[in-house]
Design a protein around this motif. Structure first.
Motif, PDB file in Angstrom:
ATOM      1  N   ARG A   1     -65.851  34.923 -27.194  1.00 46.49           N
ATOM      2  CA  ARG A   1     -65.334  33.806 -26.386  1.00 46.49           C
ATOM      3  C   ARG A   1     -66.303  32.630 -26.315  1.00 46.49           C
ATOM      4  NH1 ARG A   1     -63.191  35.838 -20.960  1.00 46.49           N
ATOM      5  NH2 ARG A   1     -61.686  36.772 -22.418  1.00 46.49           N
ATOM      6  N   GLU A   2     -67.580  32.924 -26.122  1.00 49.00           N
ATOM      7  CA  GLU A   2     -68.549  31.829 -25.973  1.00 49.00           C
ATOM      8  C   GLU A   2     -68.584  30.958 -27.232  1.00 49.00           C
ATOM      9  OE1 GLU A   2     -73.046  31.034 -24.273  1.00 49.00           O
ATOM     10  OE2 GLU A   2     -72.405  33.092 -24.672  1.00 49.00           O
ATOM     11  N   HIS A   3     -68.546  31.597 -28.397  1.00 48.55           N
ATOM     12  CA  HIS A   3     -68.543  30.858 -29.657  1.00 48.55           C
ATOM     13  C   HIS A   3     -67.260  30.037 -29.796  1.00 48.55           C
ATOM     14  CE1 HIS A   3     -67.709  30.409 -34.050  1.00 48.55           C
ATOM     15  NE2 HIS A   3     -68.971  29.999 -34.037  1.00 48.55           N
ATOM     16  N   GLY A   4     -66.116  30.639 -29.441  1.00 46.53           N
ATOM     17  CA  GLY A   4     -64.838  29.933 -29.507  1.00 46.53           C
ATOM     18  C   GLY A   4     -64.803  28.710 -28.600  1.00 46.53           C
ATOM     19  N   LEU A   5     -65.334  28.873 -27.388  1.00 49.72           N
ATOM     20  CA  LEU A   5     -65.396  27.746 -26.442  1.00 49.72           C
ATOM     21  C   LEU A   5     -66.250  26.615 -27.003  1.00 49.72           C
ATOM     22  CD1 LEU A   5     -65.931  29.667 -23.065  1.00 49.72           C
ATOM     23  CD2 LEU A   5     -63.940  28.267 -23.642  1.00 49.72           C
ATOM     24  N   LEU A   6     -67.404  26.972 -27.548  1.00 51.44           N
ATOM     25  CA  LEU A   6     -68.334  25.972 -28.063  1.00 51.44           C
ATOM     26  C   LEU A   6     -67.727  25.206 -29.239  1.00 51.44           C
ATOM     27  CD1 LEU A   6     -71.169  24.684 -28.149  1.00 51.44           C
ATOM     28  CD2 LEU A   6     -71.884  26.570 -29.633  1.00 51.44           C
ATOM     29  N   GLU A   7     -67.157  25.946 -30.194  1.00 50.84           N
ATOM     30  CA  GLU A   7     -66.619  25.315 -31.400  1.00 50.84           C
ATOM     31  C   GLU A   7     -65.387  24.456 -31.098  1.00 50.84           C
ATOM     32  OE1 GLU A   7     -67.848  25.143 -34.559  1.00 50.84           O
ATOM     33  OE2 GLU A   7     -69.606  26.004 -33.572  1.00 50.84           O
ATOM     34  N   LEU A   8     -64.495  24.960 -30.269  1.00 54.26           N
ATOM     35  CA  LEU A   8     -63.295  24.188 -29.916  1.00 54.26           C
ATOM     36  C   LEU A   8     -63.670  22.924 -29.147  1.00 54.26           C
ATOM     37  CD1 LEU A   8     -60.748  26.983 -28.961  1.00 54.26           C
ATOM     38  CD2 LEU A   8     -60.476  25.317 -30.803  1.00 54.26           C
ATOM     39  N   SER A   9     -64.660  23.065 -28.263  1.00 52.81           N
ATOM     40  CA  SER A   9     -65.106  21.905 -27.481  1.00 52.81           C
ATOM     41  C   SER A   9     -65.723  20.846 -28.396  1.00 52.81           C
ATOM     42  CB  SER A   9     -66.119  22.364 -26.429  1.00 52.81           C
ATOM     43  OG  SER A   9     -66.703  21.267 -25.791  1.00 52.81           O
ATOM     44  N   LYS A  10     -66.568  21.285 -29.338  1.00 55.65           N
ATOM     45  CA  LYS A  10     -67.229  20.348 -30.253  1.00 55.65           C
ATOM     46  C   LYS A  10     -66.231  19.658 -31.184  1.00 55.65           C
ATOM     47  CE  LYS A  10     -70.339  22.830 -32.324  1.00 55.65           C
ATOM     48  NZ  LYS A  10     -71.518  23.311 -33.113  1.00 55.65           N
ATOM     49  N   ARG A  11     -65.188  20.392 -31.576  1.00 56.60           N
ATOM     50  CA  ARG A  11     -64.276  19.887 -32.608  1.00 56.60           C
ATOM     51  C   ARG A  11     -62.908  19.497 -32.054  1.00 56.60           C
ATOM     52  NH1 ARG A  11     -65.159  24.648 -37.003  1.00 56.60           N
ATOM     53  NH2 ARG A  11     -63.613  23.445 -38.173  1.00 56.60           N
ATOM     54  N   ARG A  12     -62.833  19.269 -30.737  1.00 53.14           N
ATOM     55  CA  ARG A  12     -61.515  19.043 -30.124  1.00 53.14           C
ATOM     56  C   ARG A  12     -60.832  17.773 -30.637  1.00 53.14           C
ATOM     57  NH1 ARG A  12     -65.483  18.175 -26.374  1.00 53.14           N
ATOM     58  NH2 ARG A  12     -65.410  16.288 -25.093  1.00 53.14           N
ATOM     59  N   GLU A  13     -61.622  16.776 -31.037  1.00 53.75           N
ATOM     60  CA  GLU A  13     -61.025  15.543 -31.564  1.00 53.75           C
ATOM     61  C   GLU A  13     -60.377  15.772 -32.936  1.00 53.75           C
ATOM     62  OE1 GLU A  13     -60.925  12.762 -29.806  1.00 53.75           O
ATOM     63  OE2 GLU A  13     -62.102  13.620 -28.166  1.00 53.75           O
ATOM     64  N   GLN A  14     -60.777  16.844 -33.576  1.00 53.66           N
ATOM     65  CA  GLN A  14     -60.316  17.145 -34.935  1.00 53.66           C
ATOM     66  C   GLN A  14     -58.889  17.709 -34.939  1.00 53.66           C
ATOM     67  OE1 GLN A  14     -63.302  19.510 -36.977  1.00 53.66           O
ATOM     68  NE2 GLN A  14     -61.770  20.392 -38.319  1.00 53.66           N
ATOM     69  N   PHE A  15     -58.501  18.334 -33.824  1.00 54.74           N
ATOM     70  CA  PHE A  15     -57.203  19.018 -33.755  1.00 54.74           C
ATOM     71  C   PHE A  15     -56.241  18.243 -32.857  1.00 54.74           C
ATOM     72  CE2 PHE A  15     -60.412  22.613 -33.963  1.00 54.74           C
ATOM     73  CZ  PHE A  15     -60.281  22.818 -35.331  1.00 54.74           C
ATOM     74  N   ASP A  16     -55.274  17.570 -33.454  1.00 56.55           N
ATOM     75  CA  ASP A  16     -54.324  16.749 -32.682  1.00 56.55           C
ATOM     76  C   ASP A  16     -53.493  17.568 -31.707  1.00 56.55           C
ATOM     77  OD1 ASP A  16     -55.220  14.535 -34.011  1.00 56.55           O
ATOM     78  OD2 ASP A  16     -53.620  14.548 -35.515  1.00 56.55           O
ATOM     79  N   ASP A  17     -53.146  18.797 -32.100  1.00 55.97           N
ATOM     80  CA  ASP A  17     -52.252  19.629 -31.280  1.00 55.97           C
ATOM     81  C   ASP A  17     -53.006  20.642 -30.432  1.00 55.97           C
ATOM     82  OD1 ASP A  17     -50.027  18.320 -32.239  1.00 55.97           O
ATOM     83  OD2 ASP A  17     -49.735  19.709 -33.909  1.00 55.97           O
ATOM     84  N   LEU A  18     -54.305  20.436 -30.247  1.00 56.89           N
ATOM     85  CA  LEU A  18     -55.101  21.425 -29.517  1.00 56.89           C
ATOM     86  C   LEU A  18     -54.535  21.703 -28.122  1.00 56.89           C
ATOM     87  CD1 LEU A  18     -57.534  23.271 -29.172  1.00 56.89           C
ATOM     88  CD2 LEU A  18     -58.919  21.274 -28.578  1.00 56.89           C
ATOM     89  N   ALA A  19     -54.171  20.637 -27.404  1.00 57.36           N
ATOM     90  CA  ALA A  19     -53.648  20.817 -26.030  1.00 57.36           C
ATOM     91  C   ALA A  19     -52.400  21.691 -26.026  1.00 57.36           C
ATOM     92  CB  ALA A  19     -53.337  19.460 -25.404  1.00 57.36           C
ATOM     93  N   LEU A  20     -51.505  21.447 -26.965  1.00 60.00           N
ATOM     94  CA  LEU A  20     -50.254  22.220 -27.046  1.00 60.00           C
ATOM     95  C   LEU A  20     -50.539  23.674 -27.392  1.00 60.00           C
ATOM     96  CD1 LEU A  20     -48.111  19.595 -28.981  1.00 60.00           C
ATOM     97  CD2 LEU A  20     -47.862  20.225 -26.586  1.00 60.00           C
ATOM     98  N   VAL A  21     -51.455  23.883 -28.330  1.00 59.24           N
ATOM     99  CA  VAL A  21     -51.791  25.260 -28.732  1.00 59.24           C
ATOM    100  C   VAL A  21     -52.438  25.999 -27.561  1.00 59.24           C
ATOM    101  CG1 VAL A  21     -53.227  26.662 -30.282  1.00 59.24           C
ATOM    102  CG2 VAL A  21     -52.009  24.676 -31.180  1.00 59.24           C
ATOM    103  N   LEU A  22     -53.353  25.342 -26.846  1.00 60.70           N
ATOM    104  CA  LEU A  22     -54.011  25.982 -25.700  1.00 60.70           C
ATOM    105  C   LEU A  22     -52.999  26.347 -24.614  1.00 60.70           C
ATOM    106  CD1 LEU A  22     -57.179  23.694 -25.305  1.00 60.70           C
ATOM    107  CD2 LEU A  22     -57.142  26.057 -26.130  1.00 60.70           C
TER     108      LEU A  22
END
Length: 316
Positions: free
Chosen positions: A51-72
């Motif tokens: 989880r910690e790695h997933g949180l870090l990577e998603l947070s760092k790369r959140r601008e890269q994924f347009d649909d991140l909010a919908l997926v979350l």
């Protein structure tokens, strides 16, 4: 010769078409790869050991994924996991025991919630679930250490994302949803922001006053703050203290928000009358003329504020 030229032109067109097709295929492959990476990282949130790695990577790369909010939002259990991450640090708030690593981890979770709060399709869902309320204990903290300051700033960012304007024909550019403002006014967000505006770091002050400014720009928010003397006095006192601090710090970024708050307050007849008596002198005596010399917009707002108050004086 004509036939040769036509053949060459045809060959050139064919090469361009092939190149375009290859570029489209590459873009599709990249998109497909990004999508695959996104889902892998979201799956990492489910398992406690990744989880910690997933949180870090998603947070760092959140601008890269347009649909991140919908997926979350629509992935089973993910929002509950983010909330669990946030409330798990409550025991570290008082007595203050928040470490840098714990602060960084919860701030990564908050950054993902900010994506949900700012996305057009998930904002209303985020609000109706009353998720902003779980951030208020963080805004209520007072320790000045870096982990706490980072936590307050990131939490303010989530609220700031909720009140960010959408395109609007309004003269003030206030396209904020009245639904968001009404919800926030039903909570203690204004007192929390006022305290941070008075004693937080400069960055935290900027985000806190940005939230108050956006609340004021909505008619519901302006009416609420000017409805009672106590509310107006609370806001006016903090703004006045900020002006006195700005005489020393000369922060243009903060000053422009302070001026806009006063200008918006001057739209309310009762507040305008009160401001004639209590507008801080540095705003009217040219104290900030040097610091505002390159900020035409704020200079114009300040001139309009003073005009509003002088017109009121002339008519009374």
């Amino acid at each position: 010769a004509v036939a040769a030229a036509a053949a060459a032109h045809h060959q050139q067109q064919h090469q361009v078409a092939v190149q375009q097709q290859q570029q489209q295929q590459q873009q599709q492959q990249l998109l497909s790869r990004d999508e695959e990476t996104l889902y892998q990282l979201v799956v990492e949130l489910i398992e406690p050991h990744t989880r910690e790695h997933g949180l870090l990577e998603l947070s760092k790369r959140r601008e890269q994924f347009d649909d991140l909010a919908l997926v979350l939002w629509h992935s089973f259990g993910i929002i509950a996991i983010l909330i669990q991450e946030i409330v798990s640090v409550y025991p570290l708030l008082s007595p203050p025991a928040l470490t840098s690593s714990a602060s960084n981890r919860v701030c990564n979770a908050l950054a993902l919630l900010q994506c949900v709060a700012s996305h057009q399709e998930t904002r209303a869902l985020f609000l109706s679930a009353h998720i902003p309320l779980i951030l208020y204990p963080f805004l209520n903290t007072t320790p000045k250490t870096r982990p706490f300051e980072y936590l307050r700033l990131t939490s303010l960012g989530v609220i700031g994302a909720l009140v960010k304007p959408t395109p609007s024909p309004s003269a003030y550019g206030a396209g904020d949803s009245t639904e968001v403002i009404t919800f926030l006014l039903s909570t203690e967000i204004i007192p929390l922001c006022l305290r941070i505006m008075e004693s937080g770091s400069e960055l935290s002050k900027i985000v806190a006053i940005f939230i108050v400014q956006k609340i004021l720009l909505d008619d519901v928010g302006l009416s609420y703050i000017c409805q009672t003397y106590e509310r107006f006095f609370a806001v006016g006192t903090v703004l006045s203290h900020m002006v006195n601090q700005l005489v020393e710090t000369q922060s243009v970024r903060l000053l422009k928000h302070v001026v806009r708050c006063y200008l918006r307050l001057s739209d309310n007849p009762k507040a305008r009358q009160a401001l004639r008596q209590c507008l801080p002198e540095p705003l009217s005596d040219g104290t900030f003329s040097q610091v505002l010399k390159d900020d035409v917009t704020t200079k114009r707002c300040l001139a309009q504020l003073l005009l509003n108050l002088s017109e009121d004086l002339g008519s009374s």
